[in-house]
Each structure stands twice: as C-alpha cells, then as structure tokens.
Write a protein that holds these residues in place. Structure first.
Motif, PDB file in Angstrom:
ATOM      1  N   ALA A 137      -7.727  -5.502   0.550  1.00  0.00           N
ATOM      2  CA  ALA A 137      -6.608  -4.671   0.067  1.00  0.00           C
ATOM      3  C   ALA A 137      -5.717  -5.497  -0.857  1.00  0.00           C
ATOM      4  O   ALA A 137      -5.168  -4.983  -1.826  1.00  0.00           O
ATOM      5  CB  ALA A 137      -5.788  -4.157   1.254  1.00  0.00           C
TER       6      ALA A 137
ATOM      7  N   VAL B 121      -7.236  -5.793  -4.478  1.00  0.00           N
ATOM      8  CA  VAL B 121      -7.150  -4.646  -5.399  1.00  0.00           C
ATOM      9  C   VAL B 121      -5.689  -4.394  -5.824  1.00  0.00           C
ATOM     10  O   VAL B 121      -5.386  -3.405  -6.482  1.00  0.00           O
ATOM     11  CB  VAL B 121      -7.795  -3.357  -4.829  1.00  0.00           C
ATOM     12  CG1 VAL B 121      -9.275  -3.562  -4.605  1.00  0.00           C
ATOM     13  CG2 VAL B 121      -7.107  -2.914  -3.544  1.00  0.00           C
ATOM     14  N   HIS B 122      -4.824  -5.314  -5.491  1.00  0.00           N
ATOM     15  CA  HIS B 122      -3.433  -5.361  -6.000  1.00  0.00           C
ATOM     16  C   HIS B 122      -2.547  -4.210  -5.556  1.00  0.00           C
ATOM     17  O   HIS B 122      -1.472  -4.030  -6.121  1.00  0.00           O
ATOM     18  CB  HIS B 122      -3.413  -5.429  -7.539  1.00  0.00           C
ATOM     19  CG  HIS B 122      -4.284  -6.497  -8.095  1.00  0.00           C
ATOM     20  ND1 HIS B 122      -4.149  -7.818  -7.746  1.00  0.00           N
ATOM     21  CD2 HIS B 122      -5.321  -6.452  -8.970  1.00  0.00           C
ATOM     22  CE1 HIS B 122      -5.061  -8.534  -8.367  1.00  0.00           C
ATOM     23  NE2 HIS B 122      -5.789  -7.731  -9.114  1.00  0.00           N
ATOM     24  N   LYS B 123      -2.959  -3.420  -4.569  1.00  0.00           N
ATOM     25  CA  LYS B 123      -2.118  -2.263  -4.223  1.00  0.00           C
ATOM     26  C   LYS B 123      -0.769  -2.682  -3.641  1.00  0.00           C
ATOM     27  O   LYS B 123       0.244  -2.040  -3.884  1.00  0.00           O
ATOM     28  CB  LYS B 123      -2.858  -1.292  -3.297  1.00  0.00           C
ATOM     29  CG  LYS B 123      -3.008  -1.768  -1.871  1.00  0.00           C
ATOM     30  CD  LYS B 123      -3.844  -0.840  -1.023  1.00  0.00           C
ATOM     31  CE  LYS B 123      -3.261   0.533  -0.892  1.00  0.00           C
ATOM     32  NZ  LYS B 123      -3.973   1.342   0.088  1.00  0.00           N
ATOM     33  N   THR B 124      -0.750  -3.794  -2.916  1.00  0.00           N
ATOM     34  CA  THR B 124       0.510  -4.179  -2.248  1.00  0.00           C
ATOM     35  C   THR B 124       1.477  -4.887  -3.195  1.00  0.00           C
ATOM     36  O   THR B 124       2.618  -5.163  -2.830  1.00  0.00           O
ATOM     37  CB  THR B 124       0.219  -5.090  -1.034  1.00  0.00           C
ATOM     38  OG1 THR B 124      -0.434  -6.282  -1.496  1.00  0.00           O
ATOM     39  CG2 THR B 124      -0.675  -4.408  -0.032  1.00  0.00           C
TER      40      THR B 124
ATOM     41  N   LYS C  54       2.517  -3.641  -6.016  1.00  0.00           N
ATOM     42  CA  LYS C  54       3.420  -2.662  -6.651  1.00  0.00           C
ATOM     43  C   LYS C  54       4.709  -2.539  -5.843  1.00  0.00           C
ATOM     44  O   LYS C  54       4.669  -2.341  -4.622  1.00  0.00           O
ATOM     45  CB  LYS C  54       2.740  -1.299  -6.726  1.00  0.00           C
ATOM     46  CG  LYS C  54       1.515  -1.293  -7.615  1.00  0.00           C
ATOM     47  CD  LYS C  54       1.031   0.141  -7.843  1.00  0.00           C
ATOM     48  CE  LYS C  54      -0.242   0.142  -8.644  1.00  0.00           C
ATOM     49  NZ  LYS C  54      -1.463  -0.072  -7.808  1.00  0.00           N
TER      50      LYS C  54
ATOM     51  N   TRP D 238       4.951   0.494  -3.619  1.00  0.00           N
ATOM     52  CA  TRP D 238       4.226   0.412  -2.341  1.00  0.00           C
ATOM     53  C   TRP D 238       5.073  -0.327  -1.308  1.00  0.00           C
ATOM     54  O   TRP D 238       5.210   0.110  -0.170  1.00  0.00           O
ATOM     55  CB  TRP D 238       2.880  -0.308  -2.527  1.00  0.00           C
ATOM     56  CG  TRP D 238       2.081  -0.398  -1.246  1.00  0.00           C
ATOM     57  CD1 TRP D 238       1.177   0.518  -0.777  1.00  0.00           C
ATOM     58  CD2 TRP D 238       2.148  -1.442  -0.241  1.00  0.00           C
ATOM     59  NE1 TRP D 238       0.672   0.102   0.444  1.00  0.00           N
ATOM     60  CE2 TRP D 238       1.249  -1.091   0.793  1.00  0.00           C
ATOM     61  CE3 TRP D 238       2.872  -2.621  -0.125  1.00  0.00           C
ATOM     62  CZ2 TRP D 238       1.051  -1.882   1.928  1.00  0.00           C
ATOM     63  CZ3 TRP D 238       2.680  -3.409   1.017  1.00  0.00           C
ATOM     64  CH2 TRP D 238       1.779  -3.039   2.020  1.00  0.00           C
TER      65      TRP D 238
ATOM     66  N   THR E 246      -0.488  -8.413   2.165  1.00  0.00           N
ATOM     67  CA  THR E 246      -1.074  -7.616   3.239  1.00  0.00           C
ATOM     68  C   THR E 246      -0.929  -8.448   4.520  1.00  0.00           C
ATOM     69  O   THR E 246      -0.774  -9.666   4.433  1.00  0.00           O
ATOM     70  CB  THR E 246      -2.558  -7.305   2.979  1.00  0.00           C
ATOM     71  OG1 THR E 246      -3.272  -8.547   2.899  1.00  0.00           O
ATOM     72  CG2 THR E 246      -2.736  -6.537   1.674  1.00  0.00           C
TER      73      THR E 246
ATOM     74  N   ASP F  69       0.720   1.803   5.974  1.00  0.00           N
ATOM     75  CA  ASP F  69      -0.562   1.879   5.262  1.00  0.00           C
ATOM     76  C   ASP F  69      -1.563   0.953   5.967  1.00  0.00           C
ATOM     77  O   ASP F  69      -1.538  -0.270   5.783  1.00  0.00           O
ATOM     78  CB  ASP F  69      -0.338   1.429   3.808  1.00  0.00           C
ATOM     79  CG  ASP F  69      -1.628   1.429   3.001  1.00  0.00           C
ATOM     80  OD1 ASP F  69      -2.708   1.606   3.593  1.00  0.00           O
ATOM     81  OD2 ASP F  69      -1.540   1.242   1.778  1.00  0.00           O
TER      82      ASP F  69
ATOM     83  N   SER G 174      -4.559   0.433   5.485  1.00  0.00           N
ATOM     84  CA  SER G 174      -5.539  -0.310   4.688  1.00  0.00           C
ATOM     85  C   SER G 174      -5.015  -1.706   4.377  1.00  0.00           C
ATOM     86  O   SER G 174      -5.766  -2.574   3.937  1.00  0.00           O
ATOM     87  CB  SER G 174      -5.851   0.447   3.388  1.00  0.00           C
ATOM     88  OG  SER G 174      -4.723   0.392   2.529  1.00  0.00           O
ATOM     89  N   ALA G 175      -3.706  -1.917   4.567  1.00  0.00           N
ATOM     90  CA  ALA G 175      -3.117  -3.218   4.215  1.00  0.00           C
ATOM     91  C   ALA G 175      -2.407  -3.900   5.380  1.00  0.00           C
ATOM     92  O   ALA G 175      -2.158  -5.099   5.332  1.00  0.00           O
ATOM     93  CB  ALA G 175      -2.124  -3.033   3.069  1.00  0.00           C
TER      94      ALA G 175
END
Ligand SMILES: NC(=O)c1ccc[n+]([C@@H]2O[C@H](COP(=O)([O-])OP(=O)(O)OC[C@H]3O[C@@H](n4cnc5c(N)ncnc54)[C@H](O)[C@@H]3O)[C@@H](O)[C@H]2O)c1
Ligand SMILES: CC1=C(/C=C/C(C)=C/C=C/C(C)=C/C=C/C=C(C)/C=C/C=C(C)/C=C/C=C(\C)C=O)C(C)(C)CCC1
Length: 531
Positions: free
Chosen positions: A28, A31-34, A36, A39, A151, A176, A178-179
């Motif tokens: 997780a 893929v750089h989602k955390t 942002k 987020w 994460t 979340d 996923s993280a």
C-alpha cells in the motif's frame, strides 16, 4: 461506570497471516496512496470519530483489563487520542509542506540553488504497544504515522486483551484496512512481525524487550524508536513545600495504580524532613481515599498475577519499613499505595523499577549526596522530579540527565499531549507527541536544484582544476573565525564596527531597540515635547 457492552474473546492473529499483512502494508505504501494529504486527513478524521463512537467499548475494555476508572480512561486515553487527532489535523498542511532552506542553513552564495527539505513518509511502520495505557500508547504513535503518510501495523499488548480486541475491531471497521492493520498476539506473533522488513519500528515497553527488538531490527538496519522505563528519582529539599510534594507524588503513584513509566521509583529527601513528609503522605492518602484505597472506585488494579507477584516480592524482600499503605489482596489484584522507608541504595525498592503503586523513601544528608545516589541508581532515567528552591532545581537539572523533568510536581512534563516526549540513553531512543510525532515517521529529504544559467558561476568545480579560482571561491564562501588559536574571541575591526553601528547592542534586536530609543529621544527633543 462503563456501559454494558460485549467484547469478543481475545484471539491471536494466525501466524501464517502475518507475512501477508506486512506485505500488504509495504504494498500500500509503494502505490503512494498514503502520501496524499487527503488520505491522511480522512484517516485522522475517521479515527477521531471512531474514538467517540467506540467510547463505551473502550471504557469497558479498560475497566475489564486494568480496572481503570472512566475518569482516567477519558482524560489519559480517549480524550488524549482525540486531541492528538485534532492537533495533527490542524497543523498537518504546515508540517507536510516543503521547507525552503535559507540562512543560516544555506550560505547566501548558494541561495540560487533553491535548497529545500521535503517531508517524506518513511514507509511501512510497525507499532508495538505496552499494557499500561493500551489505547493511548498504541494510537498516539499511529497518529504520527498517519500524519507523516506511512502505512502501519499495530501490535497491542496481549496483557490487555479486551483493549486489544476492541482496538482491532475499531481500526478494521473505520480506517483504511489496505494501509492500516492490527495484529493481535504475544511473543510468537511479535517475532513473526519482527521477521518482516519495516521502515521503522516504534516500540513502547520494557528495556528487556526493547533490547530484543533493537537487536533484531539491527540485522536489517531498521530504525527503531524505543520508549522504555526507568528508575525515576524525586528530590525533596528543605526549601520544598512538603505537604504539596507529598500530595503530588502520591498522585503520581495512584494514576493507573502506579503503572506509569514516568512515576517516581524513589524519593531522596533531606533526613530532617522524613518524619513530616511521611505524616503529609498519610494525610494526602486519607484525603484521596477516605474509605481506604481498595474501596475507592478511582484506583486501578495490577494488570495480572505475574505483575502482582513481582510487586509483592519487592515488598517482601525489602529491608525497609512500610510507612504508608502496605495492604494487598491477591484475588482482587489490589496493591495499596505504599511507601517504604529504606536505608540502603541496594534495597530492591531502590534497584528495581516498581511500575506499580509502591515507592521508596531514602533519607540523605545533602543535595550532593542525593544527586550522587540518583546517578548511581540509574544515570539516564525516563523522568525526574525536584521539589525545592530554583537554585536546587538548576543544580539537579545540570548534574543529572533524564528523558524529561518536572519541577515541583509529579510527571507533568509528560501530561500534555502536544509536548515532545521520550527517554534518554537506556530509557529510550527518539521522541514523539505533537510535531515530534510527525517528525518521528518522516524522512527529511534535502533537495537542491541547479539551474542551467548558473553553469558559468559554478564551473570552478570541473577539472582541470585551477587553484587561483579555488582561492577566489574561498574568499566568497569560507568566512573568517572571530577567535584565535587559544579559543579567545578576537575583537577586530568587524567587532568594533558592529558595536558602533549597534550602539553597543549585542544582537540585532538589541541594536534595533537602542536605535529606536535614540530616534524617539531625538524626535521628542527636536519637536520640543515636554517643554
Ligand atoms: N517510555 C514509555 O513511554 C513507556 C510507556 C509505557 C510502559 N513503558 C515501560 O514498559 C514496561 C511495562 O510494559 P509491558 O510490560 O507491556 O512491556 P513489555 O516489554 O513486556 O511488552 C511490550 C510489548 O512487547 C511485546 N513483547 C513482550 N515480550 C516480548 C518478546 N520477548 N519478544 C517480542 N515482543 C515481546 C508485548 O507483546 C507487548 O506488546 C515498563 O518497563 C515501563 O516502564 C514505557
Ligand atoms: C480549564 C481552565 C484553566 C486550566 C486548568 C488546568 C490547567 C487544569 C489542569 C488539570 C490537570 C492537573 C490535569 C491533569 C492531567 C493529567 C494527564 C493528562 C496525565 C496524563 C498521563 C499520561 C499520558 C501518562 C503516560 C504514561 C506513559 C507514557 C508511560 O507509562 C484555567 C485555570 C487556566 C482557567 C480557565 C479554565
């Protein structure tokens, strides 16, 4: 009283699932989602409301595991975490923003290179919690990790199983997943987690387990934060308000039934004050527990039989005299707030971390002796407390170190959630809380940018080298010392010129104030004000 709620039986996470959980946290992050900001903000907002919505379950769990009163649970665990969420949300944009590096970090001659520091999340982090503040000491680091954009996998203490199960459900239902994940279990599960690669490990617990964690982390050069314990001294001199010192120190040992890493292990007191101090301690005890400590709804219990037996052994083995409390009830895991007057530094009550409602009192002849004893018992405790004059506070602070210190009270330096907190030496590595929580999970990445137009200006670096150009560069960039070979400050032309221009002021602010006074006086004089 906590509302009636149902808490699932403790269940350890399957060992086979742990590699997958760790790998998901790493994935997780990749893929750089955390990273942002949106987020991070969303997770912090959700955590805030989760703390509100899960309050009944959390209070019941804290009551079940530690017999923690709702008052303490709300003040020191639930509201603490909520305030942390709000603090991080309020300041996150500012914390996460690139910082331009100008003077004094970057000399003016390099200012066109746009030096800056980028705040990068470290990656996937592991947070291992202790039993005594099972909510706050697990979730406060998580708030730092989320704020920084990491994460995280949380490992609550198995000694507080109800809290561990409620936290797992709360995190899985609201954040979340996923993280952010929770792994429940004891040594085998922690070992399985430690076999995984992390970008940082944040451990709160005993020095013995901290050593195991640090050794294992060293194998993969994984950075660790260690929040450990200590044998914390309190100093009381003839200049102290004895009644206040007694009441405040008793508070420090009754919070969470003394299961606080920060509370005093022993009191070093001027020998002439001992008897009066004991009288005040007993008076304070009666005020706090008019019907006795066991009957009080406010006092917590020892977490389990093992810790009860450990504390009982300390009291059985001491060669000192019990001067307050001393009662215990094994079936109830109750230990009365207890003070023991000892006459040897080698007494178990001086040498072992109490981590319970018991502490020792050691009479001394002088402040010199007190400082010497404290430095011998534990040179780098987590905290220290000084009750005396300002000059005595200063001597103690100067002649002994500690993670933090409170003057004239029990652990107040660590009772405000936005102030940096951490140990020193073997009481801990690294700090968190407030902005320090963000920094703790952040990599400060320095970036510079060299424009094409500057090529000629900086061509001096290329081969073939030219010593005359190096001399010229040095003239611009090296600066000159204002001290001689003996370390003495040389008052040369620059010094006298600055003194003259600053009208004798030693800083820019001082010079400014002096100039303002001169100008105002001049204005008043020339305009005839006051004539
Ligand atoms: N500095 C701080 O902020 C702070 C806060 C609370 C407690 N403490 C210290 O923690 C200690 C009490 O807490 P505790 O009993 O929960 O600490 P502990 O070290 O026994 O346990 C802490 C965590 O480590 C895990 N663990 C235990 N043994 C392990 C092992 N052999 N290998 C891997 N993991 C293991 C536990 O499951 C738990 O999650 C005291 O010494 C206290 O001073 C420090
Ligand atoms: C509200 C107004 C005012 C201010 C009042 C004040 C400042 C009241 C202070 C109250 C006190 C003494 C609160 C105590 C809080 C203690 C806390 C939160 C303890 C926390 C302990 C922790 C987190 C333990 C951690 C343990 C660890 C890390 C290890 O084991 C005035 C007076 C300004 C007027 C306006 C109204």
């Amino acid at each position: 009283m906590a509302a009636k709620v149902s808490i699932p039986e403790f269940q350890a996470t399957a060992l086979d699932d742990i590699p997958g959980i760790a790998s998901a946290a790493r994935g997780a992050f990749r893929v750089h989602k955390t990273k942002k900001l949106e987020w991070r903000q969303l997770q912090l907002r959700k955590l805030y409301w989760a703390m509100e919505d899960y309050q009944p379950q959390l209070l019941a769990a804290l009551m079940q595991d530690l017999h923690k009163s709702d008052f303490e649970s709300i003040l020191m665990e639930l509201d603490w975490v909520k305030k942390d969420c709000l603090f991080m949300l309020d300041h996150l944009e500012k914390f996460a923003k690139d910082e331009k590096l100008g003077s004094p970090h970057v000399p003016a001659t390099y200012s066109f290179m746009k030096f800056r520091v980028r705040k990068e999340p470290l990656g996937a982090v592991l947070i291992i919690g202790p039993y005594n503040f099972p909510v706050q000491l697990l979730l406060a680091p998580l708030i730092g990790a989320i704020g920084a954009g990491c994460t995280a996998v949380l490992k609550p203490s198995e000694l507080t199983p109800a809290c561990a199960m409620v936290i797992k459900e709360m995190v899985e239902k609201t954040l979340d997943t996923s993280a952010i994940a929770v792994v429940n279990g004891a040594i085998p599960e922690t070992n399985a987690l430690m076999n995984e690669k992390w970008d940082k490990i944040f451990f709160t617990g005993s020095a013995a387990v901290g050593t195991i964690i640090a050794k294992k982390a060293a194998e993969t050069l994984t950075p660790v934060v260690l929040e450990l314990g200590g044998k914390n001294p309190a100093f009381i001199s003839k200049n102290a308000n004895l009644a206040l010192a007694a009441k405040r120190l008793l508070w420090g040992k009754t919070v969470n039934a003394g299961q606080v890493c920060l509370s005093q292990n022993y009191v070093l007191i001027d020998k002439d004050l001992v008897e009066t101090f004991i009288t005040f301690l007993n008076q304070a005890y009666k005020e706090m527990f008019p019907k006795g400590a066991q009957a009080s709804p406010d006092l917590g219990r020892i977490v389990n039989q093992r810790h009860f037996q450990r504390l009982k052994k300390m009291l059985d083995d001491t060669r000192g005299r019990i001067v307050m409390g001393g009662g215990m009830d094994e079936a109830d895991k109750f230990i009365e707030p207890t003070a023991v007057l000892v006459d040897s530094v080698n007494d178990p009550m001086m040498q072992e971390e109490s981590f319970g409602p018991i502490f020792s009192i050691y009479p001394v002849n002088s402040l010199d002796e007190a400082i010497n004893v404290a430095n011998t018992v534990h040179r780098t405790p987590l905290s220290l407390f000084s009750f005396g004059s300002k000059a005595e506070h200063q001597r103690i602070l100067n002649e002994m170190t500690s993670g933090g210190a409170t003057l004239n009270d029990a652990f107040f330096h660590a009772s405000v959630n936005t102030v940096p907190f951490g140990g020193v030496g073997d009481s801990g590595w690294g700090a968190y809380r407030g902005k320090a929580s963000f920094d703790c999970f952040t990599h400060f990445r320095t970036i510079s940018e060299t424009s094409s137009w500057s090529e000629k200006l900086i061509a001096v670096r290329y081969m073939p080298f030219d010593m005359s150009k190096l001399k010229m560069l040095a003239r611009f960039t090296n600066g000159k010392p204002n001290f001689d070979r003996n370390g003495k400050v040389v008052k040369g032309f620059g010094y006298w010129a600055a003194m003259l221009c600053g009208l004798g002021g030693k800083s820019a602010k001082g010079a400014f104030v002096r100039w303002m006074v001169v100008l105002v006086a001049h204005y008043l004089y020339t305009n005839g004000v006051g004539n």
